[in-house]
Motif scaffolding. Structure first.
Motif, PDB file in Angstrom:
ATOM      1  N   PHE A   1      39.436  49.682  32.012  1.00 32.93           N
ATOM      2  CA  PHE A   1      40.130  48.480  32.467  1.00 32.93           C
ATOM      3  C   PHE A   1      39.824  48.251  33.942  1.00 32.93           C
ATOM      4  O   PHE A   1      39.304  49.129  34.630  1.00 32.93           O
ATOM      5  CB  PHE A   1      41.647  48.631  32.281  1.00 32.93           C
ATOM      6  CG  PHE A   1      42.090  48.741  30.862  1.00 32.93           C
ATOM      7  CD1 PHE A   1      42.533  47.639  30.154  1.00 32.93           C
ATOM      8  CD2 PHE A   1      42.074  49.979  30.215  1.00 32.93           C
ATOM      9  CE1 PHE A   1      42.952  47.756  28.845  1.00 32.93           C
ATOM     10  CE2 PHE A   1      42.496  50.107  28.897  1.00 32.93           C
ATOM     11  CZ  PHE A   1      42.928  48.986  28.217  1.00 32.93           C
ATOM     12  N   VAL A   2      40.213  47.051  34.412  1.00 32.03           N
ATOM     13  CA  VAL A   2      40.073  46.686  35.821  1.00 32.03           C
ATOM     14  C   VAL A   2      41.407  46.153  36.310  1.00 32.03           C
ATOM     15  O   VAL A   2      42.027  45.301  35.665  1.00 32.03           O
ATOM     16  CB  VAL A   2      38.965  45.629  36.011  1.00 32.03           C
ATOM     17  CG1 VAL A   2      39.069  44.990  37.382  1.00 32.03           C
ATOM     18  CG2 VAL A   2      37.602  46.242  35.821  1.00 32.03           C
ATOM     19  N   HIS A   3      41.861  46.675  37.440  1.00 36.52           N
ATOM     20  CA  HIS A   3      43.083  46.208  38.097  1.00 36.52           C
ATOM     21  C   HIS A   3      42.689  45.590  39.437  1.00 36.52           C
ATOM     22  O   HIS A   3      42.021  46.229  40.244  1.00 36.52           O
ATOM     23  CB  HIS A   3      44.050  47.375  38.311  1.00 36.52           C
ATOM     24  CG  HIS A   3      45.215  47.042  39.189  1.00 36.52           C
ATOM     25  ND1 HIS A   3      46.220  46.172  38.810  1.00 36.52           N
ATOM     26  CD2 HIS A   3      45.531  47.460  40.462  1.00 36.52           C
ATOM     27  CE1 HIS A   3      47.104  46.079  39.790  1.00 36.52           C
ATOM     28  NE2 HIS A   3      46.717  46.842  40.801  1.00 36.52           N
ATOM     29  N   VAL A   4      43.081  44.332  39.663  1.00 37.05           N
ATOM     30  CA  VAL A   4      42.735  43.619  40.894  1.00 37.05           C
ATOM     31  C   VAL A   4      43.904  43.717  41.866  1.00 37.05           C
ATOM     32  O   VAL A   4      45.055  43.415  41.505  1.00 37.05           O
ATOM     33  CB  VAL A   4      42.387  42.149  40.602  1.00 37.05           C
ATOM     34  CG1 VAL A   4      42.080  41.402  41.891  1.00 37.05           C
ATOM     35  CG2 VAL A   4      41.193  42.071  39.650  1.00 37.05           C
ATOM     36  N   THR A   5      43.625  44.106  43.098  1.00 32.01           N
ATOM     37  CA  THR A   5      44.670  44.265  44.107  1.00 32.01           C
ATOM     38  C   THR A   5      44.091  44.026  45.492  1.00 32.01           C
ATOM     39  O   THR A   5      42.870  43.809  45.642  1.00 32.01           O
ATOM     40  CB  THR A   5      45.292  45.679  44.018  1.00 32.01           C
ATOM     41  OG1 THR A   5      46.435  45.737  44.867  1.00 32.01           O
ATOM     42  CG2 THR A   5      44.292  46.738  44.424  1.00 32.01           C
TER      43      THR A   5
ATOM     44  N   VAL B   1      39.947  47.759  41.028  1.00 32.35           N
ATOM     45  CA  VAL B   1      40.129  49.183  40.771  1.00 32.35           C
ATOM     46  C   VAL B   1      39.748  49.439  39.316  1.00 32.35           C
ATOM     47  O   VAL B   1      40.392  48.920  38.400  1.00 32.35           O
ATOM     48  CB  VAL B   1      41.582  49.613  41.021  1.00 32.35           C
ATOM     49  CG1 VAL B   1      41.735  51.114  40.814  1.00 32.35           C
ATOM     50  CG2 VAL B   1      42.034  49.201  42.410  1.00 32.35           C
ATOM     51  N   GLN B   2      38.705  50.203  39.094  1.00 29.84           N
ATOM     52  CA  GLN B   2      38.248  50.484  37.745  1.00 29.84           C
ATOM     53  C   GLN B   2      39.004  51.695  37.203  1.00 29.84           C
ATOM     54  O   GLN B   2      39.040  52.757  37.831  1.00 29.84           O
ATOM     55  CB  GLN B   2      36.744  50.716  37.725  1.00 29.84           C
ATOM     56  CG  GLN B   2      35.965  49.459  38.124  1.00 29.84           C
ATOM     57  CD  GLN B   2      34.469  49.617  37.920  1.00 29.84           C
ATOM     58  OE1 GLN B   2      33.933  50.705  38.019  1.00 29.84           O
ATOM     59  NE2 GLN B   2      33.802  48.512  37.637  1.00 29.84           N
ATOM     60  N   LEU B   3      39.601  51.535  36.026  1.00 30.78           N
ATOM     61  CA  LEU B   3      40.463  52.548  35.426  1.00 30.78           C
ATOM     62  C   LEU B   3      39.864  53.061  34.125  1.00 30.78           C
ATOM     63  O   LEU B   3      39.171  52.319  33.411  1.00 30.78           O
ATOM     64  CB  LEU B   3      41.854  51.968  35.137  1.00 30.78           C
ATOM     65  CG  LEU B   3      42.517  51.120  36.229  1.00 30.78           C
ATOM     66  CD1 LEU B   3      43.807  50.516  35.696  1.00 30.78           C
ATOM     67  CD2 LEU B   3      42.781  51.958  37.466  1.00 30.78           C
TER      68      LEU B   3
ATOM     69  N   TYR C   1      36.286  40.055  35.604  1.00 30.40           N
ATOM     70  CA  TYR C   1      36.945  39.859  36.905  1.00 30.40           C
ATOM     71  C   TYR C   1      37.518  38.455  37.035  1.00 30.40           C
ATOM     72  O   TYR C   1      37.641  37.917  38.138  1.00 30.40           O
ATOM     73  CB  TYR C   1      35.953  40.145  38.028  1.00 30.40           C
ATOM     74  CG  TYR C   1      35.428  41.552  37.978  1.00 30.40           C
ATOM     75  CD1 TYR C   1      36.190  42.623  38.435  1.00 30.40           C
ATOM     76  CD2 TYR C   1      34.177  41.830  37.442  1.00 30.40           C
ATOM     77  CE1 TYR C   1      35.714  43.923  38.372  1.00 30.40           C
ATOM     78  CE2 TYR C   1      33.686  43.134  37.369  1.00 30.40           C
ATOM     79  CZ  TYR C   1      34.469  44.173  37.836  1.00 30.40           C
ATOM     80  OH  TYR C   1      33.998  45.461  37.764  1.00 30.40           O
ATOM     81  N   GLN C   2      37.880  37.860  35.904  1.00 24.57           N
ATOM     82  CA  GLN C   2      38.329  36.462  35.869  1.00 24.57           C
ATOM     83  C   GLN C   2      39.595  36.214  36.679  1.00 24.57           C
ATOM     84  O   GLN C   2      39.843  35.093  37.110  1.00 24.57           O
ATOM     85  CB  GLN C   2      38.581  36.044  34.416  1.00 24.57           C
ATOM     86  CG  GLN C   2      39.656  36.871  33.733  1.00 24.57           C
ATOM     87  CD  GLN C   2      40.017  36.352  32.347  1.00 24.57           C
ATOM     88  OE1 GLN C   2      40.736  35.359  32.231  1.00 24.57           O
ATOM     89  NE2 GLN C   2      39.502  36.996  31.324  1.00 24.57           N
TER      90      GLN C   2
ATOM     91  N   VAL D   1      37.541  45.919  30.409  1.00 20.33           N
ATOM     92  CA  VAL D   1      36.171  45.694  30.853  1.00 20.33           C
ATOM     93  C   VAL D   1      35.396  45.065  29.703  1.00 20.33           C
ATOM     94  O   VAL D   1      35.350  45.607  28.592  1.00 20.33           O
ATOM     95  CB  VAL D   1      35.516  47.005  31.311  1.00 20.33           C
ATOM     96  CG1 VAL D   1      34.032  46.777  31.609  1.00 20.33           C
ATOM     97  CG2 VAL D   1      36.225  47.546  32.541  1.00 20.33           C
ATOM     98  N   LEU D   2      34.783  43.910  29.953  1.00 20.99           N
ATOM     99  CA  LEU D   2      34.045  43.164  28.944  1.00 20.99           C
ATOM    100  C   LEU D   2      32.568  43.124  29.304  1.00 20.99           C
ATOM    101  O   LEU D   2      32.180  43.395  30.443  1.00 20.99           O
ATOM    102  CB  LEU D   2      34.603  41.736  28.853  1.00 20.99           C
ATOM    103  CG  LEU D   2      36.110  41.608  28.587  1.00 20.99           C
ATOM    104  CD1 LEU D   2      36.527  40.148  28.617  1.00 20.99           C
ATOM    105  CD2 LEU D   2      36.473  42.254  27.267  1.00 20.99           C
TER     106      LEU D   2
END
Length: 251
Positions: A4-8, A64-66, A47-48, A39-40
């Motif tokens: 997953f990706v978390h944007v911060t 942040v890549q999880l 990163y939409q 993640v696609l």
């Protein structure tokens, strides 16, 4: 392992490297956790959320890549609809199968540990959508919820797309009033007439004897936007008639 990706905000990068991602967001059930995006294959879709989140988070954003266990319980769904329960692996698979995954998100109802943070990377600040996934080419909504004060070009957008429709000309409203056949129709037109100063109250005098008390009450309220002797006389007449109607009968 599901990715997953978390944007911060970039200012949180060092803290995240040291202690992970804190559970600061409120999820759909009220529990605290972390919003993220599977993640696609598409960089833009992965990163939409960057461009939209910049409206709410000043400064530069990072991703942040999880990496979470496949069986980790999460929720997944479109931001405008109730999410469903799933495992992390199921959430990734469900979003990947969508024809249009814009606006989808996952929620992990806990904090993310440092061991689950793969890396923190810079991302282009203009990637993704803004306001809503299909907003391009559509008139933006200038209401305070969609366009908060102080936002980027908010003042210019409000001037270009006013939240309230411009008032209709008095001549049009009076024509509609004369053509109204029900009390509800009359009340609707009177409500529009009461939005501003409309001058000659004598044009409404015939409604002071209307048999429907709701029409008379609305007329009395609307006449407060009018000026002049006739408006005051009509208000006094309506107030007197209302007091007589509400007085108890002691006979």
């Amino acid at each position: 392992m599901a990715e997953f990706v978390h944007v911060t905000g970039a200012k949180s990068a060092r803290r995240i490297q040291r202690s992970g991602v804190a559970a600061r967001s409120h999820g759909p059930t009220g529990r605290r956790g972390v919003y993220c995006m599977p993640v696609l294959p598409s960089f833009t879709l992965t990163y939409q959320w960057v461009r939209e989140l910049r409206r709410w988070h000043p400064g530069v954003l990072v991703a942040v890549q999880l990496r979470l266990p496949d069986e980790e319980p999460v929720t997944v769904g479109h931001y405008g609809a109730p999410p469903r329960q799933a495992t992390a692996a199921q959430a990734v698979a469900a979003v990947r199968e969508l024809d249009d995954p814009r606006g989808y998100e996952a929620f992990v109802p806990r904090a993310i540990t440092t061991a689950e943070v793969r890396r923190i990377r810079d991302v282009p600040q203009g990637v993704g959508w803004r306001y809503l996934p299909a907003a391009h080419g559509r008139r933006p909504c200038p209401c305070p919820a969609c366009l908060p004060r102080g936002g980027y070009k908010a003042g210019r957008l409000r001037r270009r797309f006013p939240y309230d429709e411009p008032p209709r000309p008095k001549s049009e409203l009076m024509a509609r009033l004369r053509a109204a056949t029900t009390a509800d129709d009359i009340i609707d037109v009177l409500g529009e007439l009461g939005r501003g100063r409309r001058g000659g109250a004598e044009e409404l005098a015939y409604l002071a004897d209307h048999p429907d008390p709701d029409v008379r009450d609305t007329l009395e309220s609307v006449l407060r936007a009018y000026r002049g002797r006739e408006a005051r006389r009509l208000r006094e007449r309506l107030a007197h008639s209302s007091s007589l109607t509400s007085a108890p009968d002691n006979s």
